[in-house]
Design a protein around this motif. Sequence first.
Motif, PDB file in Angstrom:
ATOM      1  N   LYS A 139      19.966  -3.043  -3.784  1.00  0.00           N
ATOM      2  CA  LYS A 139      20.976  -3.964  -2.804  1.00  0.00           C
ATOM      3  C   LYS A 139      21.006  -3.145  -1.524  1.00  0.00           C
ATOM      4  O   LYS A 139      21.245  -3.722  -0.569  1.00  0.00           O
ATOM      5  CB  LYS A 139      22.201  -4.230  -3.782  1.00  0.00           C
ATOM      6  N   GLN A 140      21.118  -1.764  -1.644  1.00  0.00           N
ATOM      7  CA  GLN A 140      21.405  -1.239  -0.587  1.00  0.00           C
ATOM      8  C   GLN A 140      20.094  -1.002   0.404  1.00  0.00           C
ATOM      9  O   GLN A 140      20.358  -0.827   1.782  1.00  0.00           O
ATOM     10  CB  GLN A 140      22.038   0.179  -1.086  1.00  0.00           C
ATOM     11  N   ASN A 141      18.944  -1.160  -0.265  1.00  0.00           N
ATOM     12  CA  ASN A 141      17.696  -1.234   0.569  1.00  0.00           C
ATOM     13  C   ASN A 141      16.835  -2.164   0.089  1.00  0.00           C
ATOM     14  O   ASN A 141      15.916  -1.980  -0.824  1.00  0.00           O
ATOM     15  CB  ASN A 141      16.985   0.224   0.362  1.00  0.00           C
ATOM     16  N   PRO A 142      17.134  -3.499   0.352  1.00  0.00           N
ATOM     17  CA  PRO A 142      16.454  -4.644  -0.133  1.00  0.00           C
ATOM     18  C   PRO A 142      15.069  -4.680   0.433  1.00  0.00           C
ATOM     19  O   PRO A 142      14.591  -4.139   1.456  1.00  0.00           O
ATOM     20  CB  PRO A 142      17.190  -5.762   0.513  1.00  0.00           C
ATOM     21  N   PRO A 143      14.237  -5.217  -0.200  1.00  0.00           N
ATOM     22  CA  PRO A 143      12.795  -5.270   0.082  1.00  0.00           C
ATOM     23  C   PRO A 143      12.184  -5.976   1.355  1.00  0.00           C
ATOM     24  O   PRO A 143      13.019  -6.974   1.693  1.00  0.00           O
ATOM     25  CB  PRO A 143      12.103  -6.097  -1.234  1.00  0.00           C
ATOM     26  N   PRO A 144      11.407  -5.460   1.992  1.00  0.00           N
ATOM     27  CA  PRO A 144      10.761  -6.306   3.182  1.00  0.00           C
ATOM     28  C   PRO A 144      10.085  -7.150   2.954  1.00  0.00           C
ATOM     29  O   PRO A 144       9.801  -7.404   1.542  1.00  0.00           O
ATOM     30  CB  PRO A 144      10.239  -4.963   4.142  1.00  0.00           C
ATOM     31  N   LYS A 145       9.325  -7.736   3.761  1.00  0.00           N
ATOM     32  CA  LYS A 145       8.269  -8.615   3.468  1.00  0.00           C
ATOM     33  C   LYS A 145       6.950  -7.796   2.887  1.00  0.00           C
ATOM     34  O   LYS A 145       6.636  -6.868   3.360  1.00  0.00           O
ATOM     35  CB  LYS A 145       7.699  -9.381   4.946  1.00  0.00           C
ATOM     36  N   LEU A 146       6.503  -8.203   1.739  1.00  0.00           N
ATOM     37  CA  LEU A 146       5.501  -7.143   1.004  1.00  0.00           C
ATOM     38  C   LEU A 146       4.185  -7.775   1.404  1.00  0.00           C
ATOM     39  O   LEU A 146       4.019  -8.563   2.099  1.00  0.00           O
ATOM     40  CB  LEU A 146       5.715  -7.463  -0.524  1.00  0.00           C
ATOM     41  N   PHE A 147       2.986  -7.145   0.639  1.00  0.00           N
ATOM     42  CA  PHE A 147       1.532  -7.601   1.060  1.00  0.00           C
ATOM     43  C   PHE A 147       1.315  -9.089   0.568  1.00  0.00           C
ATOM     44  O   PHE A 147       1.904  -9.376  -0.403  1.00  0.00           O
ATOM     45  CB  PHE A 147       0.748  -6.519   0.562  1.00  0.00           C
ATOM     46  N   THR A 148       0.271  -9.435   1.075  1.00  0.00           N
ATOM     47  CA  THR A 148      -0.060 -10.948   0.815  1.00  0.00           C
ATOM     48  C   THR A 148      -0.824 -10.848  -0.641  1.00  0.00           C
ATOM     49  O   THR A 148      -1.375  -9.767  -1.127  1.00  0.00           O
ATOM     50  CB  THR A 148      -0.990 -11.477   1.879  1.00  0.00           C
ATOM     51  N   ASP A 149      -0.964 -11.990  -1.254  1.00  0.00           N
ATOM     52  CA  ASP A 149      -1.735 -12.179  -2.576  1.00  0.00           C
ATOM     53  C   ASP A 149      -3.299 -11.584  -2.121  1.00  0.00           C
ATOM     54  O   ASP A 149      -3.730 -10.976  -3.138  1.00  0.00           O
ATOM     55  CB  ASP A 149      -1.514 -13.310  -2.924  1.00  0.00           C
ATOM     56  N   ALA A 150      -3.721 -12.147  -1.006  1.00  0.00           N
ATOM     57  CA  ALA A 150      -5.210 -11.677  -0.673  1.00  0.00           C
ATOM     58  C   ALA A 150      -5.301 -10.270  -0.610  1.00  0.00           C
ATOM     59  O   ALA A 150      -6.323  -9.631  -1.255  1.00  0.00           O
ATOM     60  CB  ALA A 150      -5.562 -12.524   0.721  1.00  0.00           C
ATOM     61  N   GLU A 151      -4.267  -9.662  -0.374  1.00  0.00           N
ATOM     62  CA  GLU A 151      -4.531  -8.001  -0.176  1.00  0.00           C
ATOM     63  C   GLU A 151      -4.640  -7.403  -1.331  1.00  0.00           C
ATOM     64  O   GLU A 151      -5.174  -6.295  -1.525  1.00  0.00           O
ATOM     65  CB  GLU A 151      -3.417  -7.400   0.880  1.00  0.00           C
ATOM     66  N   ILE A 152      -3.814  -7.694  -2.357  1.00  0.00           N
ATOM     67  CA  ILE A 152      -3.265  -6.976  -3.472  1.00  0.00           C
ATOM     68  C   ILE A 152      -4.250  -7.761  -4.656  1.00  0.00           C
ATOM     69  O   ILE A 152      -4.432  -7.193  -5.632  1.00  0.00           O
ATOM     70  CB  ILE A 152      -2.262  -7.165  -3.836  1.00  0.00           C
ATOM     71  N   ALA A 153      -5.258  -8.618  -4.543  1.00  0.00           N
ATOM     72  CA  ALA A 153      -5.936  -9.260  -5.473  1.00  0.00           C
ATOM     73  C   ALA A 153      -7.155  -8.510  -6.130  1.00  0.00           C
ATOM     74  O   ALA A 153      -6.954  -8.383  -7.345  1.00  0.00           O
ATOM     75  CB  ALA A 153      -6.643 -10.677  -4.910  1.00  0.00           C
ATOM     76  N   LYS A 154      -7.444  -7.556  -5.398  1.00  0.00           N
ATOM     77  CA  LYS A 154      -8.650  -6.682  -5.906  1.00  0.00           C
ATOM     78  C   LYS A 154      -8.103  -5.700  -6.821  1.00  0.00           C
ATOM     79  O   LYS A 154      -8.449  -5.424  -7.952  1.00  0.00           O
ATOM     80  CB  LYS A 154      -9.348  -6.139  -4.865  1.00  0.00           C
ATOM     81  N   ILE A 155      -7.161  -5.230  -6.424  1.00  0.00           N
ATOM     82  CA  ILE A 155      -6.605  -3.883  -7.128  1.00  0.00           C
ATOM     83  C   ILE A 155      -5.640  -4.429  -8.529  1.00  0.00           C
ATOM     84  O   ILE A 155      -5.615  -3.855  -9.516  1.00  0.00           O
ATOM     85  CB  ILE A 155      -5.579  -3.149  -6.336  1.00  0.00           C
ATOM     86  N   GLY A 156      -5.016  -5.740  -8.380  1.00  0.00           N
ATOM     87  CA  GLY A 156      -4.585  -6.391  -9.319  1.00  0.00           C
ATOM     88  C   GLY A 156      -5.426  -6.781 -10.431  1.00  0.00           C
ATOM     89  O   GLY A 156      -5.011  -6.511 -11.575  1.00  0.00           O
ATOM     90  N   LYS A 157      -6.577  -7.212 -10.083  1.00  0.00           N
ATOM     91  CA  LYS A 157      -7.444  -7.540 -11.048  1.00  0.00           C
ATOM     92  C   LYS A 157      -8.003  -6.169 -12.025  1.00  0.00           C
ATOM     93  O   LYS A 157      -8.378  -6.251 -12.967  1.00  0.00           O
ATOM     94  CB  LYS A 157      -8.868  -8.315 -10.514  1.00  0.00           C
TER      95      LYS A 157
END
Length: 284
Positions: A49-67
């Motif tokens: 709450k003190q440090n809320p998340p900024p805009k994170l990475f797109t699904d396309a960017e994280i897809a490879k490492i996610g798989k």
Amino acid sequence: MNALRGIKWPYALIALVAVAAAAFGLLHPAAAAPAAAKKKKPGATARIKQNPPPKLFTDAEIAKIGKAAADQHKKADALFAKWKAEHGTARDDKAFAAWAAQQVPAAPPAKQRTAELHDVQALAKTRTAAGEKAATWLEAHGKKDIWKLYLHDQRELIPAAQGKVEKAQLKAALKMAKNVSDQVAAKDKQPAPFVMDPTLRPEKHIKPGAKGPYSYPSRHAARSAAAVTFLSALSPHRAADYEWMRAEVLYSRLYMAGHVDSDLTAGTLLGDLIGDYELAISGY
């Protein structure tokens, strides 16, 4: 007297007691010390709450490492089935931790690690201010806070006693993931990408000839995988959310040159094993 007419006596009495307590504390600091010592540090929810998340990475960017991370789960399940067949579901953290460490694949050969470093170097050239902000947030909160917050959310809908038990179980899984990944990293001594190429993170001030910090397997990956495996069993309908966040955390480690791909997949395998273990001994 007119100034006192608006004061309600119960509040006035409370005020007098507060003043007296403060004075007692000043006159007897030793007596006041225990109260100060009981002050708790902010929890995961408060920190986010003190440090809320900024805009994170797109699904396309994280897809490879996610798989790549998701692919480790079947391997972990097959390995854990062997442990379970031999040891059952009794808790034996020491023996299991030693066994889990042995299941981490041998560190990749130098040629592969060099190729992976080149990938990280290429990714570093694409960095943006927004990307660095996202990666910094994920690095800070992806160790424990995010996973504790996810558990806190689902605990709102279950009996308090059950929620307390699950909180302890997640804490145990996260702790083991850290300890075992650190143990294996100290043994294998694979330098982090920013040690191999200090220009990737100049703010780290790596000295020439430095060997560590070591990065195989990734601590972030081990903790994330342990949490995702555990949380997904508790709330299967939210598994995709947990896996998405894991991919965000892992990609951030590539983005800021904390790890190469093999660090992350090895850490994920380890974490999946630990998650399976915690679930089994907890009766899930």
